[in-house]
Design a protein around this motif. Structure first.
Motif, mmCIF file in Angstrom:
data_model
loop_
_atom_site.group_PDB
_atom_site.id
_atom_site.type_symbol
_atom_site.label_atom_id
_atom_site.label_comp_id
_atom_site.label_asym_id
_atom_site.label_seq_id
_atom_site.Cartn_x
_atom_site.Cartn_y
_atom_site.Cartn_z
ATOM 1 N N LEU A 70 30.342 49.300 5.830
ATOM 2 C CA LEU A 70 30.102 49.833 4.643
ATOM 3 C C LEU A 70 28.493 50.594 5.067
ATOM 4 C CD1 LEU A 70 30.618 47.040 1.925
ATOM 5 C CD2 LEU A 70 31.993 49.138 2.357
ATOM 6 N N GLY A 71 28.801 51.551 6.053
ATOM 7 C CA GLY A 71 27.602 52.369 6.574
ATOM 8 C C GLY A 71 27.130 53.198 5.596
ATOM 9 N N ALA A 72 28.176 53.831 4.757
ATOM 10 C CA ALA A 72 27.956 54.998 3.655
ATOM 11 C C ALA A 72 26.799 54.216 2.475
ATOM 12 C CB ALA A 72 29.128 55.182 2.889
ATOM 13 N N LEU A 73 27.364 52.865 2.439
ATOM 14 C CA LEU A 73 26.308 52.086 1.529
ATOM 15 C C LEU A 73 25.005 52.045 2.016
ATOM 16 C CD1 LEU A 73 26.116 50.664 -1.187
ATOM 17 C CD2 LEU A 73 27.089 48.845 -0.282
ATOM 18 N N ALA A 74 24.846 51.740 3.172
ATOM 19 C CA ALA A 74 23.494 51.366 3.828
ATOM 20 C C ALA A 74 22.809 52.768 3.858
ATOM 21 C CB ALA A 74 23.622 51.085 5.282
ATOM 22 N N GLU A 75 23.473 53.981 4.144
ATOM 23 C CA GLU A 75 22.621 55.212 4.083
ATOM 24 C C GLU A 75 22.262 55.682 2.669
ATOM 25 O OE1 GLU A 75 25.618 57.777 5.873
ATOM 26 O OE2 GLU A 75 25.580 56.937 8.025
ATOM 27 N N ALA A 76 23.015 55.215 1.771
ATOM 28 C CA ALA A 76 22.952 55.780 0.435
ATOM 29 C C ALA A 76 21.737 54.809 -0.290
ATOM 30 C CB ALA A 76 24.129 55.518 -0.575
ATOM 31 N N LEU A 77 21.070 54.089 0.443
ATOM 32 C CA LEU A 77 20.224 53.279 -0.197
ATOM 33 C C LEU A 77 18.817 53.952 -0.620
ATOM 34 C CD1 LEU A 77 19.823 49.843 1.759
ATOM 35 C CD2 LEU A 77 20.755 50.365 -0.664
ATOM 36 N N HIS A 78 18.265 53.987 -1.782
ATOM 37 C CA HIS A 78 17.028 54.920 -2.215
ATOM 38 C C HIS A 78 15.942 54.563 -1.512
ATOM 39 C CE1 HIS A 78 13.955 56.165 -5.053
ATOM 40 N NE2 HIS A 78 14.922 56.924 -5.697
ATOM 41 N N ASP A 79 14.929 55.232 -1.431
ATOM 42 C CA ASP A 79 13.816 54.821 -0.623
ATOM 43 C C ASP A 79 13.069 53.749 -1.407
ATOM 44 O OD1 ASP A 79 13.804 57.098 1.112
ATOM 45 O OD2 ASP A 79 12.644 58.329 -0.123
ATOM 46 N N HIS A 111 29.983 61.304 -5.795
ATOM 47 C CA HIS A 111 28.844 61.524 -6.453
ATOM 48 C C HIS A 111 27.415 61.792 -5.769
ATOM 49 C CE1 HIS A 111 30.854 61.322 -10.353
ATOM 50 N NE2 HIS A 111 31.220 60.410 -9.998
ATOM 51 N N ARG A 112 27.500 61.084 -4.402
ATOM 52 C CA ARG A 112 26.566 61.244 -3.468
ATOM 53 C C ARG A 112 25.235 60.306 -4.179
ATOM 54 N NH1 ARG A 112 25.974 63.811 0.963
ATOM 55 N NH2 ARG A 112 24.008 64.517 0.590
ATOM 56 N N PRO A 113 25.412 59.366 -4.804
ATOM 57 C CA PRO A 113 24.098 58.628 -5.416
ATOM 58 C C PRO A 113 23.253 57.926 -4.550
ATOM 59 C CG PRO A 113 26.042 57.241 -5.529
ATOM 60 C CD PRO A 113 26.614 58.402 -4.974
ATOM 61 N N ARG A 114 22.039 57.700 -4.774
ATOM 62 C CA ARG A 114 21.253 56.720 -4.078
ATOM 63 C C ARG A 114 21.417 55.410 -4.774
ATOM 64 N NH1 ARG A 114 20.772 58.982 0.074
ATOM 65 N NH2 ARG A 114 19.117 57.763 0.652
ATOM 66 N N ILE A 115 21.355 54.253 -4.038
ATOM 67 C CA ILE A 115 21.632 53.119 -4.470
ATOM 68 C C ILE A 115 20.256 52.135 -4.721
ATOM 69 C CG2 ILE A 115 22.606 50.823 -3.738
ATOM 70 C CD1 ILE A 115 24.649 52.938 -4.552
ATOM 71 N N PRO A 137 22.201 61.459 -8.423
ATOM 72 C CA PRO A 137 22.275 60.193 -9.391
ATOM 73 C C PRO A 137 21.887 58.887 -8.759
ATOM 74 C CG PRO A 137 24.519 61.020 -8.783
ATOM 75 C CD PRO A 137 23.660 61.939 -8.195
ATOM 76 N N LEU A 138 21.864 57.947 -9.614
ATOM 77 C CA LEU A 138 21.230 56.535 -9.022
ATOM 78 C C LEU A 138 22.589 55.676 -9.549
ATOM 79 C CD1 LEU A 138 17.845 56.746 -10.366
ATOM 80 C CD2 LEU A 138 18.460 56.955 -8.033
ATOM 81 N N VAL A 139 22.533 54.709 -8.721
ATOM 82 C CA VAL A 139 23.424 53.469 -9.000
ATOM 83 C C VAL A 139 22.736 52.174 -8.756
ATOM 84 C CG1 VAL A 139 25.547 52.063 -8.220
ATOM 85 C CG2 VAL A 139 25.756 54.787 -8.353
ATOM 86 N N PHE A 140 22.541 51.502 -10.015
ATOM 87 C CA PHE A 140 21.882 50.274 -9.878
ATOM 88 C C PHE A 140 22.965 49.135 -9.384
ATOM 89 C CE2 PHE A 140 18.802 52.782 -12.054
ATOM 90 C CZ PHE A 140 17.594 52.502 -11.609
#
Length: 183
Positions: A99-108, A71-75, A21-24
């Motif tokens: 917040l490494g998890a946030l950095a890793e979750a960034l969408h392409d 949820h393992r979303p892409r940000i 899923p995606l989180v905007f």
């Protein structure tokens, strides 16, 4: 004009899958309360000693990190900070703030930038038109910068969470986020 913030580098630890899923994500008044620091504080040459500890609100980031774990979303970033920072700077800031998890979750395609005079809703709709592949999504914003989102098709579909200004993302938002990201 974009500014690159020299901080630690990111080592990506996972690959995106089409079903994620995606989180905007807006930053101001969602995870950054601008008290005592805000986005412009990351741009100055000499940072306050405690900037990385206090840039993002702990309660709000704990909620967001819980969403990432569950949820393992892409940000996809929708913040006005996009005008001043490049992706690598966001990654470094998130890493410096723990917040490494946030950095890793960034969408392409991690930015839904607003053009001059354009609403956040229009920027998100444009991103969805160009990049959406049917993923479930939620928009995390605040009542000040997300005013045009309230009552929109995103809101009516149950995909909008608006945070109170100066309060940010709270545990009370989690159920709505879950509903949006699960179906």
């Amino acid at each position: 004009m974009s500014v690159t913030v020299p901080l630690p580098t990111l080592e990506p630890s996972r690959l995106a899958t089409p079903s994620q899923p995606l989180v905007f994500l807006d930053l101001d008044d969602v995870i950054c309360m601008n008290n005592p620091y805000g986005g412009y504080d990351v741009l100055v040459q000499s940072h306050p000693v405690d900037l990385w500890e206090k840039l993002f609100a702990q309660d709000a980031t704990e909620v967001l990190l819980g969403v990432l774990r569950e949820h393992r979303p892409r940000i996809v970033l929708t913040t006005s900070w996009i005008r001043l920072l490049e992706r690598s700077s966001f990654e470094r800031i998130f890493l410096a703030c723990g917040l490494g998890a946030l950095a890793e979750a960034l969408h392409d395609e991690c930015e839904a930038a607003q053009n001059s005079g354009e609403s956040r809703l229009r920027a998100i709709d444009r991103w969805l038109t160009q990049h959406h592949r049917g993923e479930r999504y939620v928009v995390l914003d605040d009542y000040l910068s997300g005013t045009e989102l309230e009552g929109s098709h995103i809101d009516k579909a149950g995909r909008l969470v608006l945070c109170d200004v100066g309060v940010g993302l709270q545990p009370s938002h989690v159920d709505r986020i879950r509903r949006a990201l699960r179906g």
